[in-house]
Write a protein that holds these residues in place. Structure first.
Motif, mmCIF file in Angstrom:
data_model
loop_
_atom_site.group_PDB
_atom_site.id
_atom_site.type_symbol
_atom_site.label_atom_id
_atom_site.label_comp_id
_atom_site.label_asym_id
_atom_site.label_seq_id
_atom_site.Cartn_x
_atom_site.Cartn_y
_atom_site.Cartn_z
ATOM 1 N N CYS A 50 0.950 7.679 6.975
ATOM 2 C CA CYS A 50 -0.248 8.507 6.920
ATOM 3 C C CYS A 50 -1.327 7.847 6.053
ATOM 4 C CB CYS A 50 0.117 9.892 6.380
ATOM 5 S SG CYS A 50 -1.238 11.076 6.344
ATOM 6 N N ALA A 51 -0.911 7.316 4.905
ATOM 7 C CA ALA A 51 -1.858 6.637 4.018
ATOM 8 C C ALA A 51 -2.480 5.429 4.704
ATOM 9 C CB ALA A 51 -1.150 6.214 2.731
ATOM 10 N N GLU A 52 -1.679 4.699 5.479
ATOM 11 C CA GLU A 52 -2.218 3.549 6.213
ATOM 12 C C GLU A 52 -3.318 3.987 7.172
ATOM 13 O OE1 GLU A 52 -0.639 0.882 9.822
ATOM 14 O OE2 GLU A 52 0.526 0.552 7.982
ATOM 15 N N GLY A 53 -3.097 5.099 7.880
ATOM 16 C CA GLY A 53 -4.126 5.600 8.788
ATOM 17 C C GLY A 53 -5.402 5.946 8.062
ATOM 18 N N MET A 54 -5.275 6.568 6.904
ATOM 19 C CA MET A 54 -6.447 6.926 6.113
ATOM 20 C C MET A 54 -7.180 5.683 5.626
ATOM 21 S SD MET A 54 -6.613 9.213 2.636
ATOM 22 C CE MET A 54 -6.219 10.749 3.464
ATOM 23 N N ILE A 55 -6.436 4.712 5.122
ATOM 24 C CA ILE A 55 -7.040 3.492 4.586
ATOM 25 C C ILE A 55 -7.812 2.742 5.670
ATOM 26 C CG2 ILE A 55 -6.481 1.184 3.680
ATOM 27 C CD1 ILE A 55 -4.096 2.646 2.213
ATOM 28 N N GLU A 56 -7.195 2.575 6.826
ATOM 29 C CA GLU A 56 -7.843 1.806 7.885
ATOM 30 C C GLU A 56 -9.083 2.524 8.415
ATOM 31 O OE1 GLU A 56 -5.026 0.358 10.751
ATOM 32 O OE2 GLU A 56 -4.081 -0.966 9.258
ATOM 33 N N GLN A 57 -9.065 3.855 8.424
ATOM 34 C CA GLN A 57 -10.268 4.588 8.829
ATOM 35 C C GLN A 57 -11.372 4.436 7.789
ATOM 36 O OE1 GLN A 57 -10.783 6.398 11.846
ATOM 37 N NE2 GLN A 57 -8.989 5.146 12.313
ATOM 38 N N ILE B 163 -11.449 2.087 -2.873
ATOM 39 C CA ILE B 163 -12.335 1.926 -1.716
ATOM 40 C C ILE B 163 -13.641 2.652 -2.004
ATOM 41 C CG2 ILE B 163 -12.627 2.289 0.764
ATOM 42 C CD1 ILE B 163 -9.582 2.289 1.021
ATOM 43 N N GLY B 164 -14.730 1.895 -2.070
ATOM 44 C CA GLY B 164 -16.036 2.456 -2.346
ATOM 45 C C GLY B 164 -16.542 2.069 -3.721
ATOM 46 N N ASP B 165 -17.581 2.772 -4.155
ATOM 47 C CA ASP B 165 -18.268 2.505 -5.419
ATOM 48 C C ASP B 165 -17.648 3.362 -6.516
ATOM 49 O OD1 ASP B 165 -19.994 2.219 -7.542
ATOM 50 O OD2 ASP B 165 -21.815 2.671 -6.412
ATOM 51 N N SER B 166 -17.085 2.722 -7.530
ATOM 52 C CA SER B 166 -16.388 3.459 -8.592
ATOM 53 C C SER B 166 -17.328 4.332 -9.424
ATOM 54 C CB SER B 166 -15.639 2.490 -9.510
ATOM 55 O OG SER B 166 -16.538 1.586 -10.136
ATOM 56 N N HIS C 96 -2.913 -6.394 0.881
ATOM 57 C CA HIS C 96 -3.660 -7.646 0.871
ATOM 58 C C HIS C 96 -4.671 -7.737 2.002
ATOM 59 C CE1 HIS C 96 -0.407 -8.619 -1.927
ATOM 60 N NE2 HIS C 96 -1.247 -9.471 -2.445
ATOM 61 N N SER C 97 -4.413 -7.068 3.107
ATOM 62 C CA SER C 97 -5.406 -7.015 4.184
ATOM 63 C C SER C 97 -6.585 -6.136 3.771
ATOM 64 C CB SER C 97 -4.769 -6.467 5.467
ATOM 65 O OG SER C 97 -3.774 -7.335 5.947
ATOM 66 N N ALA C 98 -6.288 -5.007 3.140
ATOM 67 C CA ALA C 98 -7.353 -4.084 2.740
ATOM 68 C C ALA C 98 -8.293 -4.723 1.730
ATOM 69 C CB ALA C 98 -6.740 -2.809 2.173
ATOM 70 N N TYR D 47 -9.398 6.434 -4.519
ATOM 71 C CA TYR D 47 -8.344 5.752 -5.257
ATOM 72 C C TYR D 47 -7.033 6.088 -4.545
ATOM 73 C CZ TYR D 47 -11.814 5.275 -8.997
ATOM 74 O OH TYR D 47 -12.936 4.961 -9.730
ATOM 75 N N ILE D 48 -6.436 5.092 -3.889
ATOM 76 C CA ILE D 48 -5.278 5.354 -3.032
ATOM 77 C C ILE D 48 -4.071 4.540 -3.514
ATOM 78 C CG2 ILE D 48 -4.368 5.316 -0.678
ATOM 79 C CD1 ILE D 48 -7.202 5.578 0.361
ATOM 80 N N ILE D 49 -2.976 5.248 -3.771
ATOM 81 C CA ILE D 49 -1.685 4.624 -4.085
ATOM 82 C C ILE D 49 -0.812 4.793 -2.840
ATOM 83 C CG2 ILE D 49 0.272 4.537 -5.659
ATOM 84 C CD1 ILE D 49 -2.171 4.153 -7.267
ATOM 85 N N PRO D 50 -0.703 3.782 -1.976
ATOM 86 C CA PRO D 50 0.052 3.959 -0.729
ATOM 87 C C PRO D 50 1.552 4.144 -0.931
ATOM 88 C CG PRO D 50 -1.413 2.057 -0.603
ATOM 89 C CD PRO D 50 -1.344 2.463 -2.040
ATOM 90 N N ASN D 51 2.080 3.585 -2.038
ATOM 91 C CA ASN D 51 3.515 3.724 -2.313
ATOM 92 C C ASN D 51 3.714 3.833 -3.823
ATOM 93 O OD1 ASN D 51 6.279 3.551 -2.617
ATOM 94 N ND2 ASN D 51 6.556 1.900 -1.155
ATOM 95 N N MET D 52 3.984 5.050 -4.276
ATOM 96 C CA MET D 52 4.214 5.295 -5.704
ATOM 97 C C MET D 52 5.580 4.805 -6.170
ATOM 98 S SD MET D 52 1.999 7.150 -7.734
ATOM 99 C CE MET D 52 3.019 8.237 -8.744
ATOM 100 N N ASN D 53 6.485 4.547 -5.232
ATOM 101 C CA ASN D 53 7.876 4.298 -5.611
ATOM 102 C C ASN D 53 8.454 3.096 -4.856
ATOM 103 O OD1 ASN D 53 10.573 4.545 -6.418
ATOM 104 N ND2 ASN D 53 10.574 6.770 -6.248
ATOM 105 N N PRO D 54 7.914 1.898 -5.073
ATOM 106 C CA PRO D 54 8.425 0.737 -4.333
ATOM 107 C C PRO D 54 9.868 0.369 -4.654
ATOM 108 C CG PRO D 54 6.788 0.071 -5.980
ATOM 109 C CD PRO D 54 6.745 1.564 -5.897
ATOM 110 N N ASP D 55 10.323 0.619 -5.885
ATOM 111 C CA ASP D 55 11.728 0.328 -6.204
ATOM 112 C C ASP D 55 12.657 1.175 -5.339
ATOM 113 O OD1 ASP D 55 10.732 -1.327 -8.175
ATOM 114 O OD2 ASP D 55 11.420 -0.094 -9.864
#
Length: 369
Positions: A172-179, A148-151, A121-123, A198-206
Motif C-alpha cells: 500500500c505504501a508503495e502505491g502511495m509513494i509512486e503516486q 517527499i515535497g518541501d519540508s 533508492h528508486s524514489a 514523511y513516509i516510513i515504508p517498513n518500520m520493522n525490517p529486522d
C-alpha cells in the motif's frame, strides 16, 4: 519432495514428509511468542498432488484468522494466487497439484527486503524526494524515511509494517509513494503544494527478514512501544517518534493488516483524553471520502470503539493523535479476501493494496482541503 525456508522472510518447520503428505509447524517470532506468518518453498515432481498440514495452527496468535482463510501461492514469486484451504481438527490444511517443480506458499504475498531497498533508492532519484536514515534497527539495518515535497510545508506522516508480517502495508505504501512521485498525478501535485510527506515504508525490517508476524528482533511489538520506546528494545519507534517531534504532524496514517476481519477499515482516536469534535469531524470526513473514492473501504465492520479517555496510548495512532492534536488513523487491510468485493483467485492482493495507496491520497486531499 523438498521444503526450504532459508531465505528472506522464510518461516516454517518441517515435521515429516511422506509420499503425498507434508506436516509442518510455524515457528515463533524471534524472541517472542507471536506466530502466524509462514513462507516457504516446496519442490516436487510436476503433477504431484500434495497435502500440506500446519499442525500448530491452533497455537498461533490469531486462531480466528484461519477461518475462511486461503493460503497464498506463487510459481514465480511475482503473481500470487490462492489455494483451497480448510481449518479442520485444529490444523490448517491445503492441497496443491504442482504445475511446475517449485512453488512458494505464504500467509500473504511477501514484500522482500530487496524490493524495499529498490523502492527507497528508486524514489530518491526523483527531484522532490529525499532519503533519510533516522537510525538503525536492533540488528543494524537502516530505518528508512522518504521525504517527499518541501519540508517547510505542513507534515503528513505515513508509517507501514510496524508488524512485519503485514506485508500488504508496504504494498500500500508503495502505491502511495509512486503516486506522489508522478508529476502527472493532479491530486498528488495539489497536495504537495501545501503538504510534505514523511513516509516510513517498513518500520520493522529486522522482523521482515526473519519472517516474524508482529515482533522486531528483540521481541518487541512496535505498535505497543509508542509511549516509552527505548534504543535497546524498540529503536525503530524511538527514532521515528523523535523525528515526528522535530517536524510536527498535521495528519497521520499507520498502515496495517488484520488477521481476522475480511474488510478494509480504520480505527480512530476517539478514546484519547484530548479528543475533540474537530478531530471527530476529520475522522468522519476521511472515512466518508475514502468510501466514496474506493469501494474496497467500508465503515460497517471494524474494531470496537474505545470509551472516552480509555485509549491505549502505547499504540502509534493514539499516541500521535494525542500529542499532535491531529487526524491520526490506523488503516487495516485483510489477510483474507474483502468479503464485500471478493476475488476467489487472488483474495486481497498486492495490487489492491497498491491501488488503495493512491486512494488514500485522494481521501487526504478531500479531507484536508
Amino acid at each position: 519432495m523438498h521444503i526450504n525456508q532459508n531465505f528472506d522472510s522464510g518461516n516454517i518447520i518441517v515435521k515429516s514428509i511422506q509420499e503425498n503428505s507434508v506436516q509442518l509447524e510455524i515457528r515463533d517470532d524471534t524472541n517472542s511468542e507471536f506466530k502466524q506468518w509462514f513462507h516457504f518453498n516446496a519442490n516436487a515432481e510436476v503433477g504431484s498432488d500434495i497435502r500440506f498440514s500446519i499442525l500448530n495452527a491452533a497455537d498461533c496468535s490469531y486462531e480466528k484468522g484461519w477461518e475462511n482463510y486461503q493460503v497464498a501461492a506463487s510459481y514465480d514469486g511475482d503473481y500470487w494466487f490462492r489455494v483451497e484451504t480448510n481449518y479442520e481438527n485444529k490444523q490448517l490444511v491445503f492441497s496443491h497439484k504442482f504445475e511446475t517443480n517449485s512453488v512458494y506458499f505464504a500467509y500473504f504475498a511477501p514484500y522482500s527486503y530487496q524490493r524495499h531497498q529498490k523502492l527507497i533508492h528508486s524514489a530518491q532519484c526523483e527531484a522532490n524526494c529525499s532519503h533519510l536514515v533516522l537510525g538503525e534497527t536492533v540488528e543494524g539495518r537502516n530505518i528508512d524515511l522518504l521525504l517527499i515535497g518541501d519540508s517547510a510545508k505542513k507534515p503528513i506522516w505515513i508509517t507501514a509494517r510496524q508488524h512485519p508480517g503485514e506485508t500488504m502495508a508496504e504494498w500500500c505504501a508503495e502505491g502511495m509513494i509512486e503516486q506522489l512521485l508522478d508529476e502527472d498525478n493532479a491530486i498528488a501535485q495539489k497536495l504537495l503544494r501545501s503538504y510534505c510527506f514523511y513516509i516510513i515504508p517498513n518500520m520493522n525490517p529486522d522482523g521482515s527478514v526473519h519472517g516474524n508476524l508482529r515482533s522486531n528482533f528483540a521481541g518487541a511489538n512496535l505498535n505497543r512501544e509508542w509511549q516509552e520506546p527505548s534504543k535497546e528494545k524498540s529503536p525503530e519507534v524511538f527514532y521515528v517518534r523523535g523525528m515526528m517531534q522535530k517536524t510536527g504532524v498535521e495528519a497521520y496514517l499507520d498502515l496495517h493488516g488484520d488477521e481476522g476481519l475480511p474488510y478494509v477499515f480504520v480505527a480512530g482516536s476517539e478514546g484519547n483524553p484530548s479528543y475533540t469534535e474537530t478531530i471527530k469531524h476529520l475522522e468522519t470526513s476521511f472515512s466518508d471520502n475514502l468510501k466514496a473514492i474506493n469501494p474496497d473501504f467500508q465503515t460497517e465492520f471494524g474494531y470496537p470503539k474505545d470509551e472516552p479517555g480509555q485509549s491505549n496510548l502505547t499504540i502509534a495512532s493514539n499516541w500521535v493523535g494525542e500529542n499532535f492534536d491531529c487526524l491520526a488513523l490506523t488503516l487495516e487491510m485483510p489477510f483474507k479476501d474483502n468479503a464485500n468485493l471478493p476475488n476467489k483467485e487472488t483474495g486481497w492482493s498486492p495490487s489492491r493494496s497498491y491501488m488503495l495507496g493512491g486512494s488514500l491520497l485522494a481521501a487526504l486531499y478531500q479531507t484536508l482541503n
